[in-house]
Design an enzyme around this catalytic site. Sequence first.
Site, short mmCIF file in Angstrom:
data_model
loop_
_atom_site.label_atom_id
_atom_site.label_comp_id
_atom_site.label_asym_id
_atom_site.label_seq_id
_atom_site.Cartn_x
_atom_site.Cartn_y
_atom_site.Cartn_z
N GLY A 1 0.81 -1.22 0.00
CA GLY A 1 0.00 0.00 0.00
C GLY A 1 0.84 1.26 0.00
CG ASP A 2 -0.47 4.43 2.45
OD1 ASP A 2 -0.32 3.30 2.94
OD2 ASP A 2 -1.06 5.34 3.05
CB ILE B 1 -8.93 -4.57 1.51
CG1 ILE B 1 -8.48 -4.28 2.93
CG2 ILE B 1 -8.53 -5.96 1.06
CD1 ILE B 1 -9.26 -5.07 3.96
CG ASP B 2 -8.00 0.16 4.19
OD1 ASP B 2 -8.68 -0.86 4.37
OD2 ASP B 2 -7.29 0.67 5.07
N GLY C 1 -10.93 -0.24 7.26
CA GLY C 1 -10.91 1.09 6.65
C GLY C 1 -10.33 2.07 7.65
NE ARG C 2 -4.08 1.57 9.64
CZ ARG C 2 -3.33 0.82 8.86
NH1 ARG C 2 -2.96 1.24 7.68
NH2 ARG C 2 -2.93 -0.37 9.25
CD GLU D 1 -9.45 -0.59 10.70
OE1 GLU D 1 -8.88 -0.79 9.62
OE2 GLU D 1 -9.05 -1.05 11.77
CG MET E 1 -13.40 -13.85 8.83
SD MET E 1 -14.96 -14.16 9.61
CE MET E 1 -15.65 -15.33 8.49
NE ARG F 1 -5.67 -8.34 6.65
CZ ARG F 1 -4.88 -7.58 7.38
NH1 ARG F 1 -4.94 -6.27 7.27
NH2 ARG F 1 -4.01 -8.11 8.20
#
Length: 529
Positions: A270-271, A300-301, A345-346, A400, A453, A455
Amino acid sequence: MAFVFSLNSINVVNPVAHGLHLGRDGYCCNFSHPGFINSNKFLKRKEATLVRVVSENQTIDFRDPDWKRKYQEDFDRRFNLPHLKDVLDIKPRLTTFSLRNRGARIVDDDMLLANGKNDYVNNDDRALLKVIKYSSPTSAGAECIDPDCSWVEQWVHRAGPRKEIYFDPDKVKAAIVTCGGLCPGLNDVIRQIVITLESYGVKNIIGIRHGYRGFFDEDLPEIQLSRQVVQNINLAGGSVLGVSRGGASTNEIVDSIQARGIDMIFILGGDGTHAGANAIHNECRKRKMKVSVVGVPKTIDNDILLMDKTFGFDTAVEEAQRAINSAYIEARSAYHGIGLVKLMGRSSGFIAMHASLASGQVDICLIPEVPFSLDGPFGVLRHLEHLLQTKGAAILCVAEGAGQDLLEKSNLKDASGNVVFGDIGVHIQQQIKRYFKEIGVPADVKYIDPTYMIRACRANAADAILCTVLGQNAVHGAFAGFSGITVGICNTHYVYLPIPEVIRSTRLVDPNSRMWHRCLTSTGQPDFC
Ligand SMILES: Nc1ncnc2c1ncn2[C@@H]1O[C@H](COP(=O)(O)OP(=O)(O)O)[C@@H](O)[C@H]1O
Ligand SMILES: O=P(O)(O)OC[C@H]1O[C@](O)(COP(=O)(O)O)[C@@H](O)[C@@H]1O
Ligand SMILES: [Mg+2]
């Protein structure tokens, strides 16, 4: 033309009637790239002005008669792809890889010439990211400058195999590493990178284990990869190479790349991972190493800028449906049932928003980008009470990272430096129980937290295809001599982008976007503050 819209017209109810023309590909996917064009500014703006800030580091000054050329040049400069020959005196050679000649090892020049020119993507080929039409800048009282040409096009580099390559496949040692958290499709990308490398004729392919850690941890020896090894790995979720957060310094990683004699490295993450990949690329450049560093965005985010979507996101949304559906069945069957589902989803609420939209059963969707109150006349709890009165049950979906201001501030960070959040799901569950007890109304709360689950599963069909194309393009990009780039799907085209452009900021759900409004229309929820 894919998109044409007037920025002054976006905040109207009927966009088409007010100058927003739907193109063949629709406009919504581009609206959801607020990090690229600061759409908040545009959405709220009623009047055209003479100067427009179109992104963090790009401004249009319509008073300058040369604005369009300057804009275009600036955009092209930012999206120019870094190449090994920028710093190294290297010459290309013709590839044996082509559309008609996949996997051939020996071909002569005549055979290459006989292959049609469409076999390869030319370095000058571009894909259209956006067309933006600006309204005439007359409202500030100045004369309109160039009223017929007030639109700009944003073109980015097409991905795909180049005719000229900068590596000898026989001598190449290629490495693959997967970093950060899991994501459906990692194995699909690994598999496709290996298969494509072999198609070029590469024989030495290794996997670095457990993310950046594998570069320096002696207990994690590299593993040899081949088509045979990776043939079936896409049938399961996870990453055969393992993942990790945290890791060594850039210098240590580059020392390790040098010591292992790696020529091209494919970094899936990711980033954070991409920030690392860019630092690795810069260090290799500084040391004048002929190493191609190519990223493949994974999360996934779905929080990477510019991309239509990142691989694994679709699968995660699909898996989230199972949790929401279970919550729905539980809530509908119970007396005064409330189903509560917490999704990942941070900082970005894309999973929660899309899962809510897809499900159609969600009454309340809470995301990090939109603040909310639990208590008070306009709070979530009062609305839940109303839903129980009117519908007999309610479904709530929370990301989340949502509502962190309602929890005690956490100073905890994970190994990569990401803030560890308090559990908003548990908090909301407790607050619902407290509230309904206080008002003396029975409420049966069923809390489902499917976090890992969604991811840990295998990629669905759409993601599997996306992974396959991204994996292939990553290899083509490395052979073409690019380094410090990443691959992606933007405005339905497969493209290469310089890493800094995609990690400039986190991609967020734009609360002013039509997609979020569609979600609100679907849930029927009011504003909670
Ligand atoms: N700014 C950064 N510069 C260099 N490396 C980074 C940076 N941020 C994160 N990393 C490294 O990238 C890896 C993955 O980062 P992380 O934030 O956990 O996941 P993701 O890549 O999914 O965002 C970790 O090994 C971490 O140490
Ligand atoms: O428990 P872990 O492995 O830190 O993962 C949790 C995180 O993974 C994510 O789903 C995705 O994170 P990355 O993109 O950084 O891998 C976040 O939403 C979530 O906070
Ligand atoms: Mg991250």
